[in-house]
Motif scaffolding. Sequence first.
Motif, mmCIF file in Angstrom:
data_model
loop_
_atom_site.group_PDB
_atom_site.id
_atom_site.type_symbol
_atom_site.label_atom_id
_atom_site.label_comp_id
_atom_site.label_asym_id
_atom_site.label_seq_id
_atom_site.Cartn_x
_atom_site.Cartn_y
_atom_site.Cartn_z
ATOM 1 N N LYS A 1 0.567 -1.504 0.236
ATOM 2 C CA LYS A 1 -0.179 0.363 0.138
ATOM 3 C C LYS A 1 0.684 0.751 0.212
ATOM 4 O O LYS A 1 0.086 2.310 -1.191
ATOM 5 N N VAL A 2 1.792 1.476 0.967
ATOM 6 C CA VAL A 2 2.669 2.561 0.582
ATOM 7 C C VAL A 2 3.432 2.508 -0.774
ATOM 8 O O VAL A 2 3.539 4.003 -0.838
ATOM 9 N N GLN A 3 3.935 1.294 -1.251
ATOM 10 C CA GLN A 3 4.797 1.613 -2.745
ATOM 11 C C GLN A 3 3.708 2.206 -3.483
ATOM 12 O O GLN A 3 3.915 3.135 -4.043
ATOM 13 N N MET A 4 2.516 1.679 -3.884
ATOM 14 C CA MET A 4 1.420 1.887 -4.393
ATOM 15 C C MET A 4 1.035 3.156 -4.448
ATOM 16 O O MET A 4 0.592 4.516 -4.601
ATOM 17 N N ARG A 5 0.549 3.841 -2.954
ATOM 18 C CA ARG A 5 0.475 5.515 -3.203
ATOM 19 C C ARG A 5 1.755 5.893 -3.249
ATOM 20 O O ARG A 5 0.854 7.198 -3.662
ATOM 21 N N ALA A 6 2.877 5.990 -3.082
ATOM 22 C CA ALA A 6 3.654 6.429 -3.799
ATOM 23 C C ALA A 6 3.979 7.166 -5.378
ATOM 24 O O ALA A 6 3.583 8.135 -6.077
ATOM 25 N N ASP A 7 3.052 5.398 -6.519
ATOM 26 C CA ASP A 7 3.282 5.345 -6.976
ATOM 27 C C ASP A 7 1.590 6.302 -7.761
ATOM 28 O O ASP A 7 1.832 7.531 -8.864
ATOM 29 N N LEU A 8 0.729 6.267 -7.117
ATOM 30 C CA LEU A 8 -0.430 6.959 -7.007
ATOM 31 C C LEU A 8 -0.084 8.511 -6.697
ATOM 32 O O LEU A 8 -0.224 9.736 -8.128
ATOM 33 N N GLU A 9 0.317 8.951 -6.311
ATOM 34 C CA GLU A 9 0.833 10.315 -6.199
ATOM 35 C C GLU A 9 1.170 11.176 -7.292
ATOM 36 O O GLU A 9 1.326 11.858 -6.989
ATOM 37 N N ALA A 10 2.872 10.760 -7.424
ATOM 38 C CA ALA A 10 3.705 11.044 -8.156
ATOM 39 C C ALA A 10 2.970 11.678 -9.215
ATOM 40 O O ALA A 10 2.937 11.932 -9.931
ATOM 41 N N THR A 11 1.623 11.264 -9.819
ATOM 42 C CA THR A 11 0.757 11.041 -10.921
ATOM 43 C C THR A 11 -0.240 12.388 -10.857
ATOM 44 O O THR A 11 -0.377 13.036 -11.724
ATOM 45 N N GLY A 12 0.265 12.819 -9.581
ATOM 46 C CA GLY A 12 -1.212 14.175 -9.189
ATOM 47 C C GLY A 12 -1.963 13.879 -8.939
ATOM 48 O O GLY A 12 -3.126 14.270 -8.179
ATOM 49 N N LEU A 13 -2.441 12.619 -9.458
ATOM 50 C CA LEU A 13 -4.153 12.436 -9.103
ATOM 51 C C LEU A 13 -5.113 12.354 -7.574
ATOM 52 O O LEU A 13 -6.058 12.735 -7.699
#
Length: 331
Positions: free
Chosen positions: A305-317
């Motif tokens: 979850k930590v990794q996926m949240r970081a990936d999503l945050e990087a997109t700005g969504l």
Amino acid sequence: MKYRKNEAKEYAKTVLKGVWTALPTAFTRDDKIDEKGNAANLEHCISGLRLEGHYCIGNVGEFWSMTNDERMRVVEINVDVARGRIPLIAGCHHQNPYEALKLTQHAQSAGVDFVIILTPYVAARGDDAVYDYYKFIADKVDIGIVLFNTEATYPISARLAKRLATIPNIAGFKQGVGKMAPTTALRDAIGHDVEVSVADEAPWFYNIAVAGDRWLLNYCPHLYQVPGYLPVNDYTRAAFAGDMNKAAEICRSINPLRSVLAKWIPGYGSGGRMAIAEQKFWMECIGMVGGPVRTPCAEMTEGMKVQMRADLEATGLPAKARAGSQQKRAA
């Protein structure tokens, strides 16, 4: 019913179009149907995302882990929330033809527009068997039926699809097969009779511009979009209007989201797990209701979850979702 049985195909051509989504089913922590959560997610898709239709109780909806009573209740929730604002499709998948028929009859009486039925996944190993299964159900209802072709079941070839399309209330086709050649053959065989949707957002721009498709039915529209940021809707409308340069620019802009999807939700299963938990967590990251999955799906670890949240945050969504939520509260 808004149409007669022999009008199903024509009605479908007026309804099965534009950008539709397919939501997961929300469950509570004590493993019950989350009625408020399911209602909130659909309302979000209607009023916030301006989507043009919804398909409930599909593969991403964990239909295979739910009782028939639960599935019928979720259909009723969808009808109550939609209130005719968007068309609905109910998943009535079942290996047992009598149970599939029961679900289909309920959907018809509940007021959904169409049902979708997956090719039976045991015993149906030939064209005649698949044809007989669908005809058994279609003969006993008036509602239009959308066929669902996947690589996990006996494939519906172009030849079989053409035969099935002679059944009066076979009205649409969801193509869950990734290869282009069988999809092209399918369009050539039945595209003039029934609406065809390729269940993948990635080739949607190509499918509009080159193949002439009009209908996207896929789970990405509620994952890629948040209120105030609707790129899938926007590039679809631009492409339908013939502004292909604008459509291509918008379509290209969401490549970072496609990369996150490819990393975490590869065909929701080809990565060795049924990635429903990942879809639900993505939804939580953008302000929707996610919640737990049911066995045999596996939950994500906290590290994932930590990794996926970081990936999503990087997109700005997620930031766009938070900004939209703050504006809504301020208003």
